[in-house]
Design an enzyme around this catalytic site. Structure first.
Site, mmCIF file in Angstrom:
data_model
loop_
_atom_site.group_PDB
_atom_site.id
_atom_site.type_symbol
_atom_site.label_atom_id
_atom_site.label_comp_id
_atom_site.label_asym_id
_atom_site.label_seq_id
_atom_site.Cartn_x
_atom_site.Cartn_y
_atom_site.Cartn_z
ATOM 1 N N GLY A 168 0.840 -1.191 0.000
ATOM 2 C CA GLY A 168 0.000 0.000 0.000
ATOM 3 C C GLY A 168 0.874 1.240 0.000
ATOM 4 N N GLN A 223 2.701 9.928 1.498
ATOM 5 C CA GLN A 223 4.005 9.265 1.598
ATOM 6 C C GLN A 223 4.926 9.650 0.445
ATOM 7 O OE1 GLN A 223 2.116 5.168 2.298
ATOM 8 N NE2 GLN A 223 3.970 5.089 3.550
ATOM 9 N N CYS A 265 5.640 -0.041 7.512
ATOM 10 C CA CYS A 265 5.256 1.167 6.784
ATOM 11 C C CYS A 265 6.447 1.640 5.955
ATOM 12 C CB CYS A 265 4.827 2.259 7.772
ATOM 13 S SG CYS A 265 4.316 3.776 6.963
ATOM 14 N N LEU A 266 6.217 1.940 4.675
ATOM 15 C CA LEU A 266 7.303 2.402 3.806
ATOM 16 C C LEU A 266 7.905 3.714 4.313
ATOM 17 C CD1 LEU A 266 5.704 1.608 0.329
ATOM 18 C CD2 LEU A 266 7.697 0.484 1.315
ATOM 19 N N HIS A 293 -4.809 1.211 7.410
ATOM 20 C CA HIS A 293 -3.474 1.803 7.531
ATOM 21 C C HIS A 293 -3.327 2.970 6.544
ATOM 22 C CE1 HIS A 293 1.085 1.319 8.016
ATOM 23 N NE2 HIS A 293 0.979 2.115 6.962
ATOM 24 N N GLU A 294 -3.745 2.756 5.290
ATOM 25 C CA GLU A 294 -3.586 3.806 4.261
ATOM 26 C C GLU A 294 -4.508 4.995 4.537
ATOM 27 O OE1 GLU A 294 -1.057 3.540 2.577
ATOM 28 O OE2 GLU A 294 -0.748 1.397 2.906
ATOM 29 N N HIS A 307 -3.053 7.309 6.920
ATOM 30 C CA HIS A 307 -2.058 8.222 6.346
ATOM 31 C C HIS A 307 -2.706 9.515 5.857
ATOM 32 C CE1 HIS A 307 1.828 6.295 6.450
ATOM 33 N NE2 HIS A 307 1.384 5.180 5.904
HETATM 34 ZN ZN LIG Z 1 2.340 3.424 6.046
#
Ligand SMILES: [Zn+2]
Length: 183
Positions: free
Chosen positions: A41, A46, A101-102, A143-144, A147
């Site tokens: 994701g 991000q 998480c990226l 999660h997304e 963000h």
């Molecule tokens: Zn994340």
């Protein structure tokens, strides 16, 4: 982590702009970035765009449809681009599981999430959609969507006891013999 855009509430996208070249290019770039970093994701903040948009999912693999997928786990996240999502939690079941998480590379931690959700949103063509998700797919969407509200998974952890580096995660905690992708 540390870039202010990750802590801001992202702006809704005007549905009539979804088909614009700018948004279409951004969606394409985000799918590419997500796959390049082996993510499951990626939300627009991000990549430093304060917009209510995320992409998610795994590219389909041959034979996927034959697998006897455990409904609880629901690990086959379909590819999706989701714009202006609104989440409604279904029922009261909460599941705790590992997340990465990226934007917080190589760290894992356990986060409680609703098992099942409904999502109202626009898709990449600007169509109104409603989808029901459970298990891992529901986790990724939550999660997304976090963000887009400036929330990181750390904020959702009940305690930091389970915070783990990726190496140690692989050594001590990865019971499923697969990596937990970052989101
Ligand atoms: Zn994340």
């Amino acid at each position: 982590m540390g870039h202010p855009v990750l802590r801001a509430r992202a702006k809704a996208i005007d549905p009539s702009d979804i088909k614009s070249a700018t948004i279409q290019q951004l969606i394409e770039d985000m799918f590419q970035t997500m796959q390049e970093y082996n993510g499951v994701g990626l939300a627009a903040p991000q990549v430093h765009h304060s917009l209510r948009l995320f992409v998610a999912g795994f590219p389909p693999r041959p034979g996927d449809e034959d697998e006897d997928e455990d409904e609880e786990e629901d690990t086959n996240v379909p590819l999706m681009a989701i714009i202006n999502p609104e989440i409604t939690v279904i029922g009261e079941d909460v599941v705790e599981d590992w997340e990465g998480c990226l934007s917080i590379p190589d760290i894992r931690g356990r986060v409680a999430r609703a098992r099942e959700i409904d999502v109202k949103a626009y898709d990449h063509r600007g169509r109104r959609i409603t989808l029901r998700a459970r298990g891992f797919t529901a986790r990724v969407i939550q999660h997304e969507t976090d963000h887009l509200d400036g929330v990181l998974f750390f904020d959702r952890m009940k305690s930091f006891e389970t915070l783990t580096y990726l190496d140690e995660f692989g050594r001590y905690w990865n019971t499923r013999d697969r990596d937990v992708r970052e989101e």
